[in-house]
Design an enzyme around this catalytic site. Structure first.
Site, PDB file in Angstrom:
ATOM      1  CE  LYS A   1      -2.123  -1.084   3.872  1.00 21.27           C
ATOM      2  NZ  LYS A   1      -1.438  -2.354   4.213  1.00 21.27           N
TER       3      LYS A   1
ATOM      4  NE  ARG B   1      -5.076  -1.266   9.536  1.00 22.26           N
ATOM      5  CZ  ARG B   1      -3.920  -0.839   9.025  1.00 22.26           C
ATOM      6  NH1 ARG B   1      -3.823   0.280   8.386  1.00 22.26           N
ATOM      7  NH2 ARG B   1      -2.867  -1.585   9.154  1.00 22.26           N
TER       8      ARG B   1
ATOM      9  NE  ARG C   1       7.624  -2.442   6.461  1.00 24.51           N
ATOM     10  CZ  ARG C   1       6.303  -2.429   6.488  1.00 24.51           C
ATOM     11  NH1 ARG C   1       5.637  -1.872   5.509  1.00 24.51           N
ATOM     12  NH2 ARG C   1       5.664  -2.976   7.486  1.00 24.51           N
TER      13      ARG C   1
ATOM     14  NE  ARG D   1       5.719  -0.181  10.253  1.00 27.27           N
ATOM     15  CZ  ARG D   1       4.652  -0.311   9.465  1.00 27.27           C
ATOM     16  NH1 ARG D   1       4.640   0.255   8.261  1.00 27.27           N
ATOM     17  NH2 ARG D   1       3.599  -0.997   9.852  1.00 27.27           N
TER      18      ARG D   1
ATOM     19  NE  ARG E   1       1.685  -4.906  11.085  1.00 22.39           N
ATOM     20  CZ  ARG E   1       2.815  -4.670  10.400  1.00 22.39           C
ATOM     21  NH1 ARG E   1       3.980  -5.072  10.887  1.00 22.39           N
ATOM     22  NH2 ARG E   1       2.769  -4.023   9.273  1.00 22.39           N
TER      23      ARG E   1
HETATM   24  P1  AP5 Z   1       4.774  -1.633   1.938  1.00 22.40           P
HETATM   25  O1  AP5 Z   1       4.468  -0.852   0.707  1.00 22.40           O
HETATM   26  O2  AP5 Z   1       5.475  -0.959   3.050  1.00 22.40           O
HETATM   27  O3  AP5 Z   1       3.442  -2.377   2.447  1.00 22.40           O
HETATM   28  P2  AP5 Z   1       2.167  -1.820   3.218  1.00 22.40           P
HETATM   29  O4  AP5 Z   1       0.972  -2.443   2.588  1.00 22.40           O
HETATM   30  O5  AP5 Z   1       2.206  -0.339   3.315  1.00 22.40           O
HETATM   31  O6  AP5 Z   1       2.428  -2.525   4.610  1.00 22.40           O
HETATM   32  P3  AP5 Z   1       2.311  -1.953   6.094  1.00 22.40           P
HETATM   33  O7  AP5 Z   1       3.069  -2.916   6.957  1.00 22.40           O
HETATM   34  O8  AP5 Z   1       2.694  -0.512   6.164  1.00 22.40           O
HETATM   35  O9  AP5 Z   1       0.793  -2.120   6.341  1.00 22.40           O
HETATM   36  P4  AP5 Z   1       0.030  -2.043   7.636  1.00 22.40           P
HETATM   37  O10 AP5 Z   1      -1.322  -1.895   7.101  1.00 22.40           O
HETATM   38  O11 AP5 Z   1       0.224  -3.163   8.583  1.00 22.40           O
HETATM   39  O12 AP5 Z   1       0.715  -0.819   8.415  1.00 22.40           O
HETATM   40  P5  AP5 Z   1       0.200   0.621   8.782  1.00 22.40           P
HETATM   41  O13 AP5 Z   1       1.369   1.500   8.875  1.00 22.40           O
HETATM   42  O14 AP5 Z   1      -0.928   1.016   7.929  1.00 22.40           O
HETATM   43  O15 AP5 Z   1       5.617  -2.916   1.476  1.00 22.40           O
HETATM   44  C1  AP5 Z   1       6.102  -3.840   2.446  1.00 22.40           C
HETATM   45  C2  AP5 Z   1       7.512  -4.313   2.076  1.00 22.40           C
HETATM   46  O16 AP5 Z   1       7.451  -5.068   0.869  1.00 22.40           O
HETATM   47  C3  AP5 Z   1       8.508  -3.168   1.813  1.00 22.40           C
HETATM   48  O17 AP5 Z   1       9.764  -3.593   2.275  1.00 22.40           O
HETATM   49  C4  AP5 Z   1       8.522  -3.040   0.273  1.00 22.40           C
HETATM   50  O18 AP5 Z   1       9.778  -2.591  -0.200  1.00 22.40           O
HETATM   51  C5  AP5 Z   1       8.246  -4.464  -0.171  1.00 22.40           C
HETATM   52  N1  AP5 Z   1       7.436  -4.567  -1.387  1.00 22.40           N
HETATM   53  C6  AP5 Z   1       6.382  -3.771  -1.762  1.00 22.40           C
HETATM   54  N2  AP5 Z   1       5.861  -4.195  -2.945  1.00 22.40           N
HETATM   55  C7  AP5 Z   1       6.608  -5.284  -3.318  1.00 22.40           C
HETATM   56  C8  AP5 Z   1       6.575  -6.172  -4.433  1.00 22.40           C
HETATM   57  N3  AP5 Z   1       5.677  -6.026  -5.410  1.00 22.40           N
HETATM   58  N4  AP5 Z   1       7.476  -7.193  -4.478  1.00 22.40           N
HETATM   59  C9  AP5 Z   1       8.396  -7.353  -3.483  1.00 22.40           C
HETATM   60  N5  AP5 Z   1       8.486  -6.533  -2.401  1.00 22.40           N
HETATM   61  C10 AP5 Z   1       7.597  -5.519  -2.321  1.00 22.40           C
HETATM   62  O19 AP5 Z   1      -0.400   0.368  10.249  1.00 22.40           O
HETATM   63  C11 AP5 Z   1       0.437   0.071  11.342  1.00 22.40           C
HETATM   64  C12 AP5 Z   1      -0.392  -0.026  12.613  1.00 22.40           C
HETATM   65  O20 AP5 Z   1      -1.025   1.247  12.874  1.00 22.40           O
HETATM   66  C13 AP5 Z   1      -1.542  -1.035  12.582  1.00 22.40           C
HETATM   67  O21 AP5 Z   1      -1.135  -2.321  12.932  1.00 22.40           O
HETATM   68  C14 AP5 Z   1      -2.500  -0.417  13.621  1.00 22.40           C
HETATM   69  O22 AP5 Z   1      -2.079  -0.693  14.920  1.00 22.40           O
HETATM   70  C15 AP5 Z   1      -2.341   1.068  13.373  1.00 22.40           C
HETATM   71  N6  AP5 Z   1      -3.300   1.603  12.395  1.00 22.40           N
HETATM   72  C16 AP5 Z   1      -3.005   2.190  11.198  1.00 22.40           C
HETATM   73  N7  AP5 Z   1      -4.133   2.569  10.562  1.00 22.40           N
HETATM   74  C17 AP5 Z   1      -5.163   2.203  11.362  1.00 22.40           C
HETATM   75  C18 AP5 Z   1      -6.572   2.297  11.243  1.00 22.40           C
HETATM   76  N8  AP5 Z   1      -7.162   2.845  10.154  1.00 22.40           N
HETATM   77  N9  AP5 Z   1      -7.329   1.816  12.264  1.00 22.40           N
HETATM   78  C19 AP5 Z   1      -6.765   1.277  13.357  1.00 22.40           C
HETATM   79  N10 AP5 Z   1      -5.453   1.142  13.535  1.00 22.40           N
HETATM   80  C20 AP5 Z   1      -4.632   1.606  12.536  1.00 22.40           C
HETATM   81 MG    MG Z   2       2.369   1.030   4.891  1.00 17.92          MG
END
Ligand code: AP5
Ligand code: MG
Length: 216
Positions: A15, A90, A129, A162, A173
């Site tokens: 994402k 979410r 990552r 992270r 997660r």
């Molecule tokens: P990346 O692009 O970083 O993936 P992502 O989908 O952004 O993954 P996240 O871990 O950030 O998602 P998340 O939803 O758990 O975290 P968030 O910060 O939103 O890619 C991942 C890795 O793969 C990278 O190393 C990249 O280089 C690699 N990659 C990408 N594409 C690739 C490909 N095609 N091939 C190979 N490698 C690839 O949330 C974190 C926490 O915050 C949650 O757990 C929760 O506690 C809280 N939170 C956030 N939003 C909310 C909400 N709306 N409600 C409640 N709690 C929330």
């Molecule tokens: Mg992300």
């Protein structure tokens, strides 16, 4: 063209990686609730301290906290002509509030891009990552190395791991995603908004697919 987009997908689906490409392409901001929460944790605000306890366990932060963030962020001028929501909504409760918030302002969502990747690949991606301390861009020790070790290609800031990218937390997660977030696929399918995209493959190829999907 202005687009109001949601990027939906499990942790590690890409994402954040793809949101940054779409931001460049369409000139609309990436709004990542995860990035906003991590900034609050870093600044040790009361809000950040509360959120950290949930994030460290791989659990979702309570809806009311996240909804306040989004309400404030969407009222900023830069999202008046489109936005990319990365990691929000979410839960069904968040989706309901978002739809009310937008309709009160005469707006609606154009596309919900649902990125799918299998769990084994997601775990490999997340535990390898590295994230930029400055702009939040993600890198990967195998799939997406920075040009200079430990430094961001875009802004030059240091890269870090992270706190929630440990395998055990990542598994929690994934459970939270399956139980609380995956139901949104059906929620938005009923509204005719879901555009499924296979998230497995080269980052650039997936970007090209997303751009085609958005431009219709
Ligand atoms: P990346 O692009 O970083 O993936 P992502 O989908 O952004 O993954 P996240 O871990 O950030 O998602 P998340 O939803 O758990 O975290 P968030 O910060 O939103 O890619 C991942 C890795 O793969 C990278 O190393 C990249 O280089 C690699 N990659 C990408 N594409 C690739 C490909 N095609 N091939 C190979 N490698 C690839 O949330 C974190 C926490 O915050 C949650 O757990 C929760 O506690 C809280 N939170 C956030 N939003 C909310 C909400 N709306 N409600 C409640 N709690 C929330
Ligand atoms: Mg992300």
């Amino acid at each position: 063209m202005s687009y109001n987009l949601i990027l939906l997908g499990p942790p590690g689906a890409g994402k954040g990686t793809q949101a940054k490409v779409l931001t460049e392409r369409f000139g609309i901001p990436q709004i990542s609730t995860g990035d906003i929460l991590r900034a609050a944790v870093k600044d040790q605000t009361p809000f950040g301290v509360r959120a950290k306890a949930f994030m460290d366990q791989g659990a979702l932060v309570p809806d009311d906290l996240v909804i306040d963030i989004i309400r404030e962020r969407l009222s900023m001028a830069d999202s008046a002509h489109g936005f990319i929501l990365d990691g929000f909504p979410r839960t069904v409760a968040q989706a309901d509030v978002l739809s009310k918030m937008l309709s009160d302002n005469g707006k609606s969502i154009d596309h919900v891009i649902s990125i799918t990747v299998d769990n084994d690949e997601l775990i490999q991606r997340v535990i390898g990552r590295l994230t930029c301390k400055g702009c939040g861009r993600g890198y990967h020790l195998k799939f997406d190395l920075p040009a200079v070790e430990g430094k961001c290609n875009v802004c030059g800031a240091d890269l870090y791991q992270r706190d929630d990218d440990k395998e055990e937390t990542m598994r929690a997660r994934l459970v939270a995603y399956a139980s609380q977030t995956a139901p949104l696929i059906e929620y938005y399918t009923k509204l005719g908004l879901v555009r499924p995209v296979d998230g497995l493959g080269a980052i650039q190829e997936i970007s090209n697919t997303l751009i085609r999907v958005v431009e219709g």
